[in-house]
Motif scaffolding. Structure first.
Motif, mmCIF file in Angstrom:
data_model
loop_
_atom_site.group_PDB
_atom_site.id
_atom_site.type_symbol
_atom_site.label_atom_id
_atom_site.label_comp_id
_atom_site.label_asym_id
_atom_site.label_seq_id
_atom_site.Cartn_x
_atom_site.Cartn_y
_atom_site.Cartn_z
ATOM 1 N N GLY A 285 -16.548 -1.590 -9.707
ATOM 2 C CA GLY A 285 -17.089 -3.051 -9.196
ATOM 3 C C GLY A 285 -15.680 -3.700 -8.460
ATOM 4 N N GLU A 286 -14.161 -3.676 -7.978
ATOM 5 C CA GLU A 286 -13.346 -4.535 -8.076
ATOM 6 C C GLU A 286 -13.906 -4.933 -6.718
ATOM 7 N N THR A 287 -13.835 -6.055 -5.944
ATOM 8 C CA THR A 287 -13.879 -6.572 -4.604
ATOM 9 C C THR A 287 -12.993 -7.346 -4.246
ATOM 10 N N MET A 288 -12.397 -7.570 -2.975
ATOM 11 C CA MET A 288 -11.483 -8.263 -2.578
ATOM 12 C C MET A 288 -12.104 -8.940 -1.115
ATOM 13 N N THR A 289 -11.459 -10.233 -0.641
ATOM 14 C CA THR A 289 -11.146 -10.466 0.148
ATOM 15 C C THR A 289 -10.218 -10.102 1.597
ATOM 16 N N THR A 290 -10.215 -9.648 2.554
ATOM 17 C CA THR A 290 -9.022 -9.438 3.359
ATOM 18 C C THR A 290 -8.484 -10.434 4.243
ATOM 19 N N LEU A 291 -7.668 -10.714 5.018
ATOM 20 C CA LEU A 291 -7.038 -10.773 5.733
ATOM 21 C C LEU A 291 -8.497 -11.290 6.965
ATOM 22 N N ASP A 292 -8.448 -10.857 7.587
ATOM 23 C CA ASP A 292 -10.196 -11.221 8.278
ATOM 24 C C ASP A 292 -11.534 -11.175 7.769
ATOM 25 N N GLN A 294 -13.138 -10.274 5.829
ATOM 26 C CA GLN A 294 -14.742 -9.806 4.900
ATOM 27 C C GLN A 294 -14.295 -9.654 3.358
ATOM 28 N N GLU A 295 -15.302 -9.814 2.304
ATOM 29 C CA GLU A 295 -15.276 -9.274 1.605
ATOM 30 C C GLU A 295 -15.648 -7.177 1.107
ATOM 31 N N ARG A 296 -14.332 -6.704 0.258
ATOM 32 C CA ARG A 296 -14.288 -5.395 0.279
ATOM 33 C C ARG A 296 -14.900 -4.838 -0.663
ATOM 34 N N ALA A 297 -16.318 -4.096 -0.983
ATOM 35 C CA ALA A 297 -15.917 -3.050 -2.481
ATOM 36 C C ALA A 297 -14.817 -2.149 -2.201
ATOM 37 N N LEU A 298 -14.394 -1.721 -3.079
ATOM 38 C CA LEU A 298 -13.397 -1.201 -3.581
ATOM 39 C C LEU A 298 -14.228 0.366 -4.100
ATOM 40 N N LYS A 299 -12.830 1.194 -4.669
ATOM 41 C CA LYS A 299 -13.813 2.156 -5.237
ATOM 42 C C LYS A 299 -12.231 2.878 -5.960
ATOM 43 N N LYS A 300 -12.165 3.329 -6.888
ATOM 44 C CA LYS A 300 -11.707 4.048 -7.837
ATOM 45 C C LYS A 300 -10.134 5.200 -6.880
ATOM 46 N N ASP A 302 -8.897 4.142 -4.066
ATOM 47 C CA ASP A 302 -8.641 3.694 -3.121
ATOM 48 C C ASP A 302 -7.176 2.936 -4.364
ATOM 49 N N VAL A 303 -5.751 2.895 -3.221
ATOM 50 C CA VAL A 303 -4.839 2.281 -3.335
ATOM 51 C C VAL A 303 -4.424 0.531 -3.388
ATOM 52 N N LEU A 304 -4.667 -0.146 -4.326
ATOM 53 C CA LEU A 304 -4.663 -1.315 -4.639
ATOM 54 C C LEU A 304 -2.685 -2.301 -4.359
ATOM 55 N N ILE A 305 -2.981 -2.988 -3.954
ATOM 56 C CA ILE A 305 -0.882 -3.524 -4.740
ATOM 57 C C ILE A 305 -1.564 -5.293 -4.931
ATOM 58 N N ARG A 310 -4.969 -10.054 -10.809
ATOM 59 C CA ARG A 310 -6.260 -9.811 -9.306
ATOM 60 C C ARG A 310 -5.832 -8.686 -8.132
ATOM 61 N N PRO A 311 -6.471 -7.762 -6.832
ATOM 62 C CA PRO A 311 -6.307 -7.387 -6.258
ATOM 63 C C PRO A 311 -5.024 -8.516 -4.846
ATOM 64 N N VAL A 312 -4.787 -7.937 -4.522
ATOM 65 C CA VAL A 312 -3.716 -9.417 -2.926
ATOM 66 C C VAL A 312 -4.136 -8.044 -2.230
ATOM 67 N N ALA A 313 -3.818 -6.714 -1.711
ATOM 68 C CA ALA A 313 -3.922 -5.900 -0.215
ATOM 69 C C ALA A 313 -4.663 -4.344 -0.832
ATOM 70 N N ILE A 314 -5.148 -4.207 0.016
ATOM 71 C CA ILE A 314 -5.312 -2.503 0.801
ATOM 72 C C ILE A 314 -4.170 -2.258 1.117
ATOM 73 N N ALA A 315 -3.635 -1.199 -0.075
ATOM 74 C CA ALA A 315 -2.330 -0.418 0.407
ATOM 75 C C ALA A 315 -2.657 -0.053 1.133
ATOM 76 N N GLY A 316 -1.470 -0.186 2.531
ATOM 77 C CA GLY A 316 -1.456 0.327 4.139
ATOM 78 C C GLY A 316 -2.307 0.115 5.162
ATOM 79 N N ILE A 317 -3.056 -1.082 4.299
ATOM 80 C CA ILE A 317 -4.368 -0.848 5.596
ATOM 81 C C ILE A 317 -4.771 -2.540 5.442
#
Length: 796
Positions: A285-292, A294-300, A302-305, A310-317
């Motif tokens: 159920g975790e989400t985060m808003t990326t630099l563009d 957009q709010e992104r729905a995350l799945k297990k 996914d690698v997060l920073i 809280r999450p601050v980046a979608i790793a490598g993306i």
């Protein structure tokens, strides 16, 4: 990958004609799609200075700019508004020529004279940016020719880098190949940073909880940074490589990405809760808003920073909006990490987020490039942003990668390549690209460099030997003779089926395997109908192509609709292809089918008027197909149409006793919904079931004895299936072979109302002797008794 020649020459002093160099690079495995020359098509453009700006008196969306060209001031009408008084800008004087073919002249715009033009980066073909006028460095010399003032002339190689060469997604990687190709020295810019700040361990912390997703994470810290524009030399290189300059901090990370091929990310340290970096899997159920934005729905997976909260980046993306560097940033945490290629590729595709960073991580970054890339970026930030680099690094690397040597057989390599290269020559070739080689006369043990993750098996190394040896040096040889290719039994039967339907006058269609979601609703299908697709793509390219087809019929109906709307009738199409249905668990089951559609009227001719194609035409096509293939165990049995077909003109196709398909006229309401003629015939068969029942034809000797021909007319109720009458006649004839042919159907005054007369010709034959009239009479009497038992009468 766009590679500026001037940047390449900082690594290796290549001096060759660009076109010749492009040819050599392509032969060396780095395909050059285009050689781009920038700056050469610009004349009459100087560095101008904005002296005054006011609104155009006769146009709301135009400005009047007073600009100094170094010798005089002139008025320019301009549509952009991104400049201020004192800015240095590209000024095209009357008579100037731009690389896009535009010639500049003095002209009147809405009553005001425009004595030239202010230029954007795209108009000068320096970059793709067309958001406004290009703003130059404040120290650009006013009045000087723009090409020489900005050192614009350059050559750019646009490379088509294959997926197995992630190292070539950098200037350094291409320079390595160029130095090998031209036998030149390679000079790599130093990756060092003067560390004058406090101990990095007192400023931040790094924890890896998902070591499979992130085997290595390194952080450097820079304090007292000042955010601002990058110097022209860096902006010029970024634009030439296809990137848009943003600020000195962001530009440094992009610059090192292009130079060394390793993605970096800069966080505002003051926005990281607890000054902590935690690398982990996403939670449910975790989400985060990326630099563009957009709010992104995350799945297990996914690698997060994350920081401490809280999450601050979608790793490598892509980084997050909450911790991005802004004009108020003074403390920077610089990330340089290695992420698992498969995990990054999966997340990027699911979210539809392909970035320069994700492309490099997907193909395999260099884990050993993590520290030098961070050091190079830290040194540049200290120089360009005035930052202070903290002492030391936070380098978490739980399980260092050790590459195992690859065994390469010299004879095997030469056999694959068609060469006679010695073990010593192979050692020299592989050593030139950074491999460690232990050689014997017959075998090499090759340890590839860390920047070549694609080299994992013997064949990879052999391919590299061939590339380094030179494809043009490999002698041409003819392959050994013998049969090449050929069709298997299934492919042969598919080809026969295609030829039979083409011979029957149908045209082959190839429709998309994806359907629009509105198809089932427009056809009025029930929620549980088999033609209502159950498999939806999670990330379709188009909403109208989002459902995997459960049948070939929907695609053929849409093709027929397009033809009907263009009055291209009749439509006689067939298709062979796979259909899809949910399988066990989360799998997808595929079946290969063949289908056809008939719609419209036949063309009138001297021997027959025009008529609508109907169920019997479809049955004739089906019979042509099955007879031609030799499927003898096929039967067509009437059904109620299953919610799609006309109740009185629909049938189930069975092969043996198994369901194999359907033949029907569509319900008229469905035909109308798709703008089709009133009568539309569709048929679909399972190819595997059909091919399973095929019996190979066996040639028989011609009959030795003559046959006897007789005719019989049977009066039956009008709704009687002709096939059932044929079955009765065949059974009554007994074991003696009988050939049947229906040659007349009569409805009229000479038969009772509600009945019809079916006239058949019969050919009777015995393989062992000549039949007599008495034999034939006995057969006809048996047929008459069988007809009477069925409630039918023989018509005199």
């Amino acid at each position: 990958m766009r590679v500026p020649l001037s940047w390449l020459r900082e690594f290796t002093p290549v001096d060759d004609d660009p076109d010749a160099m492009a040819t050599k690079l392509s032969m060396f495995g780095l395909k050059v799609d285009e050689v781009i020359r920038i700056g050469s098509g610009i004349s009459g453009v100087v560095v101008g200075e904005v002296r005054a700006v006011r609104e155009h008196p006769n146009a709301d969306n135009l400005m009047l700019v007073r600009a100094n060209d170094g010798t005089a001031e002139r008025d320019i009408v301009c549509g952009a508004r991104n400049y201020s008084v004192g800015d240095r800008v590209p000024l095209a004087l009357p008579g100037a020529h731009l690389p896009n073919g535009m010639d500049i002249e003095r002209r009147v715009v809405r009553g005001e004279t425009s004595d030239g033009m202010l230029c954007s980066a795209r108009e000068l073909q320096i970059a793709d940016d067309h958001a406004g006028i290009m703003i130059l460095d404040p120290d650009a010399p006013v009045g000087k020719d723009l090409v020489s003032a900005l050192d614009l002339e350059d050559v750019i190689f646009d490379l088509d880098v294959t997926g197995n060469r992630p190292d070539a997604l950098s200037i350094l990687g291409v320079a390595r190949d160029v130095s090998i190709l031209y036998k030149l020295p390679l000079t790599v810019p130093p990756a060092d940073a003067v560390e004058t700040g406090p101990d990095v361990a007192t400023l931040a912390s790094v924890t890896i909880e998902d070591a499979r997703g992130c085997p290595r994470y390194l952080a450097r810290l820079i304090e007292n940074a000042t955010i601002g524009p990058s110097p022209w030399w860096m902006r010029r290189r970024l634009m030439a490589a296809g990137m848009r300059p943003i600020s000195n901090v962001v530009d440094v990370t992009n610059y090192v990405l292009l130079e060394r091929g390793h993605p970096l990310h800069a966080f505002d340290l003051d926005k990281l809760a607890g000054a902590a970096v935690v690398v982990r899997r996403a939670r449910k159920g975790e989400t985060m808003t990326t630099l563009d934005g957009q709010e992104r729905a995350l799945k297990k997976e996914d690698v997060l920073i994350c920081d401490a909260e809280r999450p601050v980046a979608i790793a490598g993306i892509m980084g997050g909006a909450d911790t991005e560097v802004s004009h108020t940033t003074t403390r920077i945490l610089l990330e340089s990490a290695f992420f698992a290629p498969g995990r990054i590729a999966h997340t990027a595709r699911r979210l539809g987020m392909r970035s320069e960073a994700s492309v490099r991580f997907e193909h395999g970054a260099d884990v050993d490039n993590v520290p030098p890339s961070a050091a190079r970026a830290a040194g540049l930030l200290a120089s360009l942003a005035g930052g202070t680099v903290a002492r030391g690094v936070l380098d978490v690397y739980p399980k260092p990668t050790v590459r195992k040597p690859i065994r390469v057989r010299v004879a095997r390599a030469n056999g694959l390549l068609g060469t006679s290269v010695t073990a010593g020559e192979m050692t020299g070739l592989l050593g030139s690209m950074g491999c460690r080689v232990e050689a014997s006369r017959a075998t090499l043990r090759v340890t590839p460099p860390s920047w070549r993750p694609d080299m994992v098996i013997e064949e990879n190394v052999v391919e590299e030997i061939g590339r380094l040896y030179g494809y043009e040096n490999i002698p041409e040889t003819l392959p050994d003779g013998g049969r090449i290719g050929g069709l298997n039994e299934h492919q042969r039967r598919r080809r026969i089926a295609r030829q039979l339907l083409l011979g029957a006058g149908l045209s082959e269609a190839q429709t998309l395997s994806l359907l629009p979601p509105w198809f089932a609703d427009r056809a009025g299908l029930a929620n549980d109908h088999p033609l209502r697709g159950r498999l939806r793509l999670s990330n379709p390219l188009s909403e109208d192509e989002s459902i995997l087809r459960p049948s070939l019929i929907p695609g053929l109906l849409l093709a027929a609709q397009r033809n009907s709307l263009r009055s291209a009738l009749p439509v006689v199409l067939f298709e062979m292809g796979n259909v899809f249905a949910p399988g066990e668990g989360s799998t997808v089951a595929e079946r290969e089918r063949i289908a056809f559609v008939l719609a419209g009227a036949t063309q009138p001719d001297w021997y027959a008027p025009s008529r609508e194609l109907d169920f019997l035409d479809g049955k004739g096509v089906l019979q042509t197909l099955t007879d031609g293939l030799g499927a003898t165990a096929l039967s067509v049995n009437e059904n109620d149409g299953g919610g799609v077909g006309h109740p009185g003109r629909s049938a189930t196709i069975e092969i043996g006793r198994a369901h194999a398909g359907a033949l029907m006229e569509l319900d008229p309401s469905i035909a109308e919904a798709f703008d089709l003629p009133r009568r539309v015939v569709v048929c679909e068969l399972d190819l595997v079931s059909l091919f399973t029942e095929i019996t190979d034809s066996v040639a028989e000797a011609p009959p030795r004895f003559p046959g006897i021909a007789r005719d019989i007319a049977i009066v039956v109720p009008a709704e009687t299936r002709i096939g059932s009458v044929e079955d009765v006649i065949s059974r009554a004839a007994g074991e003696r072979p009988v050939l049947l042919n229906l040659f007349d159907i009569y409805r009229g005054e000479q038969v009772p109302e509600g009945t019809m007369s079916l006239a058949f010709s019969l050919s009777l034959r015995d393989p062992e002797r000549t039949l007599t009239d008495a034999d034939a009479d006995a057969v006809m009497d048996a047929i008459a008794r069988a007809a009477g038992a069925a409630g039918w009468t023989i018509r005199a």
